[in-house]
Design an enzyme around this catalytic site. Structure first.
Site, PDB file in Angstrom:
ATOM      1  NE  ARG A   1     -19.077   8.046  19.588  1.00 39.14           N
ATOM      2  CZ  ARG A   1     -19.813   9.149  19.856  1.00 39.14           C
ATOM      3  NH1 ARG A   1     -21.219   9.273  19.852  1.00 39.14           N
ATOM      4  NH2 ARG A   1     -19.276  10.288  19.879  1.00 39.14           N
ATOM      5  N   GLY A   2     -18.669   8.070  23.417  1.00 34.02           N
ATOM      6  CA  GLY A   2     -18.962   9.387  23.967  1.00 34.02           C
ATOM      7  C   GLY A   2     -18.641   9.140  25.463  1.00 34.02           C
ATOM      8  CB  ALA A   3     -16.188  10.616  28.053  1.00 35.44           C
TER       9      ALA A   3
ATOM     10  NE  ARG B   1     -13.355   3.543  23.691  1.00 36.78           N
ATOM     11  CZ  ARG B   1     -13.645   4.244  22.618  1.00 36.78           C
ATOM     12  NH1 ARG B   1     -14.543   5.323  22.543  1.00 36.78           N
ATOM     13  NH2 ARG B   1     -12.396   4.532  21.586  1.00 36.78           N
TER      14      ARG B   1
ATOM     15  CD  GLN C   1     -16.060   8.159  16.147  1.00 36.20           C
ATOM     16  OE1 GLN C   1     -15.316   8.702  15.031  1.00 36.20           O
ATOM     17  NE2 GLN C   1     -15.314   7.289  16.661  1.00 36.20           N
TER      18      GLN C   1
ATOM     19  CG  ASP D   1     -13.182  11.062  24.920  1.00 35.65           C
ATOM     20  OD1 ASP D   1     -13.340  11.977  24.355  1.00 35.65           O
ATOM     21  OD2 ASP D   1     -13.911   9.835  25.271  1.00 35.65           O
TER      22      ASP D   1
ATOM     23  CG  ASN E   1     -12.483  15.393  22.185  1.00 38.28           C
ATOM     24  OD1 ASN E   1     -13.174  14.661  22.943  1.00 38.28           O
ATOM     25  ND2 ASN E   1     -12.696  16.113  21.138  1.00 38.28           N
ATOM     26  CE  LYS E   2     -12.919   9.455  18.846  1.00 41.63           C
ATOM     27  NZ  LYS E   2     -12.372   8.174  19.033  1.00 41.63           N
TER      28      LYS E   2
END
Lengths: 348, 348
Positions: free
Chosen positions: A47-49, A90, A197, A238, A248-249
């Site tokens: 994960r992580g853009a 995603r 995370q 993101d 973002n998250k």
């Protein structure tokens, strides 16, 4: 200093760290094709853009390489299909879309090449995307030093480090850069519910790197701010709209509101590839909703109880006005963000 | 409509709901004396400031009843010891101290009575404390109706319902009262990390009562506010200082800051016994720090890893200025809280 989360081996095999096993186990798994790649993205093994962008590019190369002796029709069709499937895996992270479009561009720029040559070109492009991301991260780290105070006490959210990118990270890259410069710092890590995370990845990364850090529950950052224990808030992005609104998250917005109330600088850090000029503002950005069980799992409810209503968006929107700036590889974009975004990104 | 969390049986046995087993199992456990009681408090089998006050009072009666045929010296010494131990078992909740002092007052008011008569008086006092708490909760609920909007969309934190009190609750009591009046309402329940009192207890209570509710992670409330989905914030209090600063479950302050930013009314609801006039302001209130494992447990770190730094305060302080008011059984205390607290509580 940091763990590479995505590796293309000398034998052209793709391996990624399975992040769902951290912090218990640091294990690389092989990505043999589309199915593995989609599963890895959906189950958040990666994960992580920026990281999923890099992995998607490599995946398309792996598919091309696997299919290079097949018919041209099948080769192009499967690559096209894979690109669409990967994009949809995603919906919020724009770097995924961006990386896939770069790969598609290589394909459409070379209509007359044979399949094995196209596969080679895709390998080159994927390596370049990875290498550019590594360089971007490094430069974001260096650029961010400007806003790190002496005796920095930083709150960060989610994971924006080597596990989230092709390099040492974005927001966490700045922290690594500050540590390299021997700036005195302490990082408060939001656990980042529901998937942890922060607790599982960032807290693990920082402890591995020997950077002083404290794990907190997401609701604690505000009271640390009230006690004057925080002087900087840093998170990733993101997707960033044209006007500077940042997706973002989930929880980033909450943190930005708390920073605003306590007059603490709050920055998002992201490569330029995170900007999406098709989005005028944050409300245009699609927000992925995830399964109730991600929240319920730890609470001893019966599995799959559909009578229980749980709201579980993966991201939220921090409006531009709550940010002190956005730190990119091209420099820090300061307020007014809307004007300065178009200046920085169009003129470089 | 609600589950009694503390019961003194006809045979004078004390039973409480073991809240650590919820939502999986609704089970009453017996409290036979001091040791059981302290364990129940420390392991959060019972929690909620009013509820532990009520249980502590019953515990002192149970101890007196167990010891009534012992020597006067032992009887009084053990009761004194038990009072001190109970007080120290949770330092932040003031109702605990207050309930124990009421029991101690009965003891010191009756120096010449025989032990069995004192035990009877303590039984009466404990039942009265319980009954008063039940009445207070009911009245808090009724008083709170004034601030519940039509089509209420409420965020609440932690558990302030029948499991936290001797009645139907404080903040949750208002929600029960509104539901009884058929006010259209929806409750967003903060899961309340790290121990999940919102997810395990409030969400369970509300679903049991058939009140529409949605579980969210603590960091999501702010983004719901940004989407105009919330019009009221309600939480309880573990201790309230003279100036109106409220100590409550960690995360309450974060919620109050978010409510303030979005201009949403934010109230604390608590019985008058929660006020502590020895505390001039919030920073005087002792805040209990709890074990790292409460946060770490779900993240697959090795148990008892002392290299990991985790910050885990059980409570935070919401300063008076962030509250729209405090809802008590004697009425709603509005701003300016400091002045109105002393008016309401001294003149009634």
């Amino acid at each position: 200093m940091y763990t590479e989360s995505i590796v293309l081996t000398e034998k052209n095999k793709l391996k990624i760290v399975d992040q769902t096993l951290l912090p218990g186990q640091l294990k690389y798994i092989k990505i043999n094709g589309l199915e593995d790649s989609i599963e890895a993205i959906k189950k958040l093994k990666i994960r992580g853009a920026p990281a999923i962008g890099v992995m998607a590019a490599y995946t398309l190369y792996i598919i091309a390489n696997n299919l290079k002796s097949f018919s041209r029709n099948r080769f192009f069709e499967e690559l096209k299909f894979a690109g669409i499937e990967l994009k949809n895996s995603r919906p919020t992270a724009v770097n995924l879309e961006w990386a896939i479009e770069r790969i598609n561009q290589v394909i459409s720029d070379n209509p007359n090449k044979i399949q094995s040559d196209i596969a080679k070109l895709l390998r080159k492009e994927a390596l370049e995307i990875h290498s550019e991301d590594r360089d971007s991260c490094h430069q974001i780290g260096i650029n961010g030093l400007e806003i790190v105070p002496e005796k920095a006490n930083i709150v960060t959210h989610c994971n924006t480090g080597s596990l989230a990118t092709g390099g040492w990270g974005t927001a966490l890259g700045i922290i690594y850069a500050a540590a390299e410069k021997n700036i005195s710092l302490h990082v408060y890590v939001n656990e980042t519910r529901p998937l942890g995370q922060g607790a599982r990845l960032t807290f693990w990364e920082l402890n591995q790197a020997g950077i002083p850090c404290t794990l907190i529950a997401d609701s604690m950052a505000a009271s640390l701010m009230a006690e004057s224990k925080i002087n900087l808030v840093l998170f990733g992005a993101d997707r960033i709209a044209k006007n500077g609104d940042v997706a973002n998250k989930i929880g980033s917005y909450n943190l930005a509101v708390a920073a605003n109330y306590h007059k603490i600088p709050c920055y998002s850090a992201a490569p330029v590839s995170t900007f999406d000029f098709d989005m005028n503002c944050g409300s245009d950005i699609p927000i992925e909703k995830r399964e109730p069980d991600e929240i319920l799992d730890i609470y001893n409810y019966k599995k799959g109880n559909s009578d229980l209503d749980v709201y579980n968006p993966a991201f939220d929107i921090t409006p531009a006005e709550l940010l002190s700036g956005i730190i990119t590889e091209k420099g820090i974009i300061k307020q007014p963000l809307k004007i300065n975004i178009s200046k920085l990104i169009n003129h470089n």
